[in-house]
Design a protein around this motif. Sequence first.
Motif, PDB file in Angstrom:
ATOM      1  N   SER A 117      51.300  -7.365 -52.296  1.00  0.00           N
ATOM      2  CA  SER A 117      51.691  -8.996 -51.897  1.00  0.00           C
ATOM      3  C   SER A 117      52.059  -9.272 -53.043  1.00  0.00           C
ATOM      4  CB  SER A 117      50.450  -9.882 -51.512  1.00  0.00           C
ATOM      5  OG  SER A 117      50.593 -11.311 -51.225  1.00  0.00           O
ATOM      6  N   ALA A 118      53.185 -10.135 -53.433  1.00  0.00           N
ATOM      7  CA  ALA A 118      54.531 -10.649 -54.098  1.00  0.00           C
ATOM      8  C   ALA A 118      53.602 -12.355 -54.277  1.00  0.00           C
ATOM      9  CB  ALA A 118      55.544 -10.758 -53.866  1.00  0.00           C
ATOM     10  N   THR A 119      52.058 -12.351 -54.309  1.00  0.00           N
ATOM     11  CA  THR A 119      51.860 -13.482 -54.033  1.00  0.00           C
ATOM     12  C   THR A 119      50.723 -13.940 -54.309  1.00  0.00           C
ATOM     13  OG1 THR A 119      51.698 -14.127 -52.635  1.00  0.00           O
ATOM     14  CG2 THR A 119      53.487 -14.952 -52.413  1.00  0.00           C
ATOM     15  N   LYS A 120      49.736 -12.727 -54.420  1.00  0.00           N
ATOM     16  CA  LYS A 120      48.271 -12.598 -54.219  1.00  0.00           C
ATOM     17  C   LYS A 120      47.981 -11.362 -54.379  1.00  0.00           C
ATOM     18  CE  LYS A 120      47.409 -11.454 -48.930  1.00  0.00           C
ATOM     19  NZ  LYS A 120      47.011 -12.499 -47.921  1.00  0.00           N
ATOM     20  N   SER A 121      47.226 -11.068 -54.995  1.00  0.00           N
ATOM     21  CA  SER A 121      45.491  -9.888 -54.987  1.00  0.00           C
ATOM     22  C   SER A 121      45.958  -8.683 -54.141  1.00  0.00           C
ATOM     23  CB  SER A 121      44.699  -9.344 -56.203  1.00  0.00           C
ATOM     24  OG  SER A 121      44.873 -10.643 -57.104  1.00  0.00           O
ATOM     25  N   ALA A 122      46.583  -7.827 -54.857  1.00  0.00           N
ATOM     26  CA  ALA A 122      45.998  -6.359 -53.972  1.00  0.00           C
ATOM     27  C   ALA A 122      44.643  -6.539 -53.583  1.00  0.00           C
ATOM     28  CB  ALA A 122      47.343  -5.118 -54.412  1.00  0.00           C
ATOM     29  N   THR A 123      44.165  -5.128 -52.538  1.00  0.00           N
ATOM     30  CA  THR A 123      43.504  -4.669 -52.057  1.00  0.00           C
ATOM     31  C   THR A 123      42.483  -3.730 -53.387  1.00  0.00           C
ATOM     32  OG1 THR A 123      43.648  -5.596 -49.763  1.00  0.00           O
ATOM     33  CG2 THR A 123      42.379  -3.583 -50.437  1.00  0.00           C
ATOM     34  N   LEU A 124      42.022  -3.644 -53.889  1.00  0.00           N
ATOM     35  CA  LEU A 124      41.073  -2.520 -55.208  1.00  0.00           C
ATOM     36  C   LEU A 124      39.604  -2.369 -54.169  1.00  0.00           C
ATOM     37  CD1 LEU A 124      40.924  -1.512 -57.617  1.00  0.00           C
ATOM     38  CD2 LEU A 124      40.147  -3.427 -58.479  1.00  0.00           C
ATOM     39  N   ASN A 125      40.150  -0.861 -54.216  1.00  0.00           N
ATOM     40  CA  ASN A 125      39.052   0.742 -53.976  1.00  0.00           C
ATOM     41  C   ASN A 125      38.838   1.249 -55.164  1.00  0.00           C
ATOM     42  OD1 ASN A 125      37.590  -0.553 -50.942  1.00  0.00           O
ATOM     43  ND2 ASN A 125      39.866  -0.163 -50.485  1.00  0.00           N
TER      44      ASN A 125
END
Length: 293
Positions: free
Chosen positions: A278-286
């Motif tokens: 996303s350009a505005t929030k953190s990505a999903t991280l595994n």
Amino acid sequence: MTSPATVYPYLVTIGAQNGLPSGLWLAQGAGNGHVAVSPIDIGINGNGFSSTGSPSDFDGATVITGRFTAGTNQDVLLYYPAGIHAGSGEILRGNGNASALTPGGAPVLSEGSLSNFNGDNPTQVVNGGNTSGKNTGLPDLLGILGDSANGYGLDLYSAGAPGTYGYPVTLTVNTPDGTADWNNWTIAATQLPTTGGGTSTAMFLWKKSTGALDLWENLAANTSTGTLTYDAYPVATRWNTGATITLQAADINNDGVPDLWTVGAGRKVTANLFSHLSATKSATLNKATETLG
């Protein structure tokens, strides 16, 4: 008819740090973030800088991979930011398998060949792919260089012949925090396939002191003006703040999104698998973590 096995990226890291013995260590990726085998020292023959050839030849080097000799295999580019070989490097030709590399007969980056007008050598270099848009068939380099008196910047080295790069072009771009504090950031880059059959460069930028982690994709530079265009994603905050780790960027699970391997103390390797950019929030991280060897 048997389908060909899926090939996943390999982890490649330098020893004499993080609990690993001296050498150039390679571990095959399993596609789920884990490495499938114990690491193999593909640097047992040394780097060719000395007549004896020893795994300790790699001590203090940084390593990036790419087709630096325009062949079909992934080569290894060594660069020494400090020490007796400071500002120099070498390319070791890839052999297409996990056997030890043979030094010699490949291009050498002579001391100071990547320096700028002020004589500053880069503190970091990464595979810049075709960021220059010159379509030479050889990867450009991106590097961070400068000094306290003249400031620091992100520079582009356009590829010429194997092991030969143009004079560094300082790009007119700030770090993700809006300043020119490039000396406070660590970069790691990888190449992603494009729909047209080529590749595009994706680069992670990590600020150790704050843990800010950003991703820039589709890097494209104008070597005349120094402008750089890219798609920016703030993938994580407070990520490994203050940690002493090395980074390797790759699409670890082949899902089209760049990921990061980190190697830290005690041979600990962690795959950081990102999704939902996303350009505005953190990505999903595994994450997937294990110990090498």
